[in-house]
Design a protein around this motif. Sequence first.
Motif, PDB file in Angstrom:
ATOM      1  N   ILE A 320      -2.609  11.510   0.660  1.00 17.26           N
ATOM      2  CA  ILE A 320      -1.657  10.541   0.131  1.00 17.26           C
ATOM      3  C   ILE A 320      -2.385   9.236  -0.152  1.00 17.26           C
ATOM      4  O   ILE A 320      -3.105   8.717   0.708  1.00 17.26           O
ATOM      5  N   SER A 321      -2.199   8.717  -1.371  1.00 18.15           N
ATOM      6  CA  SER A 321      -2.798   7.442  -1.756  1.00 18.15           C
ATOM      7  C   SER A 321      -1.769   6.331  -1.648  1.00 18.15           C
ATOM      8  O   SER A 321      -0.582   6.550  -1.899  1.00 18.15           O
ATOM      9  N   PHE A 322      -2.216   5.153  -1.265  1.00 19.71           N
ATOM     10  CA  PHE A 322      -1.355   3.979  -1.300  1.00 19.71           C
ATOM     11  C   PHE A 322      -2.177   2.788  -1.778  1.00 19.71           C
ATOM     12  O   PHE A 322      -3.406   2.768  -1.654  1.00 19.71           O
ATOM     13  N   ASP A 323      -1.494   1.809  -2.365  1.00 16.30           N
ATOM     14  CA  ASP A 323      -2.160   0.653  -2.967  1.00 16.30           C
ATOM     15  C   ASP A 323      -1.878  -0.619  -2.186  1.00 16.30           C
ATOM     16  O   ASP A 323      -0.755  -0.839  -1.713  1.00 16.30           O
ATOM     17  N   MET A 324      -2.900  -1.457  -2.078  1.00 14.22           N
ATOM     18  CA  MET A 324      -2.758  -2.795  -1.523  1.00 14.22           C
ATOM     19  C   MET A 324      -3.335  -3.785  -2.523  1.00 14.22           C
ATOM     20  O   MET A 324      -4.340  -3.488  -3.184  1.00 14.22           O
ATOM     21  N   PHE A 325      -2.692  -4.948  -2.660  1.00 15.88           N
ATOM     22  CA  PHE A 325      -3.267  -5.974  -3.523  1.00 15.88           C
ATOM     23  C   PHE A 325      -4.617  -6.408  -2.976  1.00 15.88           C
ATOM     24  O   PHE A 325      -4.819  -6.496  -1.757  1.00 15.88           O
ATOM     25  N   ASN A 326      -5.536  -6.662  -3.867  1.00 16.26           N
ATOM     26  CA  ASN A 326      -6.879  -7.080  -3.470  1.00 16.26           C
ATOM     27  C   ASN A 326      -6.829  -8.409  -2.716  1.00 16.26           C
ATOM     28  O   ASN A 326      -6.219  -9.371  -3.182  1.00 16.26           O
ATOM     29  N   ASP A 327      -7.464  -8.450  -1.582  1.00 15.04           N
ATOM     30  CA  ASP A 327      -7.589  -9.672  -0.779  1.00 15.04           C
ATOM     31  C   ASP A 327      -9.048  -9.796  -0.364  1.00 15.04           C
ATOM     32  O   ASP A 327      -9.528  -9.003   0.457  1.00 15.04           O
TER      33      ASP A 327
END
Length: 353
Positions: A320-327
């Motif tokens: 399962i893939s999930f996305d996070m905003f780049n920090d």
Amino acid sequence: MSFLALSEIKKSFGPVQVVHNFNMAIEKGEFVSFLGPSGCGKTTILRMIAGFETPSGGTIRINGVDQTTLKPNQRNIGMVFQAYALFPNMTVYENVAFGLKVAGMARADIDRRVKEMLALIHLEHLAERYPYQMSGGQQQRVALARALAVKPQVLLLDEPLSALDAKIRVSLREEIRLIQQQLGITTVFVTHDQEEALSISDRIVVMNAGRADQIGTPSDIYNRPATRFVASFVGTLNLIEATVEDPQANRIRIGEHAIQIRDSLAQSRGGDKVAVALRPEAASLQATARTDTALPGEVVASSFLGSVVRTRLNVGGNTISFDMFNDPGLTPLAAGEKVTLHFAARDLLVIRD
């Protein structure tokens, strides 16, 4: 009555049928995109609307008039090709004026219309240039102006942006949509680029092997895919194998965890295997007021995609893939780390074919 109506359209090349009983009603002023992989039949349908191909069966009507057997020059249609197709020995002005001259328009009217079109695409200052003196984006805008100059009933766009670089594609597709809305012209756009289709269309037709797998708004296509093909082709999607635990309660099991979903399982039986879909942006490592489901997982890998970081987890045997905003201040998760994935069970969608 629909402005552009395709009824039971079929097309065969020898023994191979490439379009199967296609039906669609397009309203006046609507922007419809045909989306799909190479060989799915989308360009063949466009060419049949234009008159470059004759259907093996079915009818094509524009504003109630049967166009099925008419030649291209007998149809009031404007077409923009992938390769621009400008006349290299003519200036920008002459290219845009070409169709008007063929139609026998008076010189003063031609001049007025050409200037109007060049102003529309913001290229008045390049009227005397030849195609080879212009960038690809400028050439494609000239091709658009030439197609629009004759005031067509329908505008057809055959992957017009595929030869351009990414930044120009984005700006030009926005310009095309703005012009289309300004003129209120019925438009059919063919592309294999899902982002293009999602960003500028009123409706999208997702083509698969000569058939329309789904026709709907961009939101419908993305959020409620009707088939496994649509789910996998449009956007990035996690397809998760699950087992039906209680069809009456709409409860499934992923690994060792039971989850009650929104979609009905009334047609399933306990023990049936089903595929459920989850968009990467719907999952997170943080519990929120919106999330109600938590599954333990192990990090497989992380990929930096610019504005987002996509992380893949092993969750109950599913990737399962999930996305996070780049920090920039955060360190990407390392392979092997144990984490908990949070999401809302109502975001799980049962995929039926």
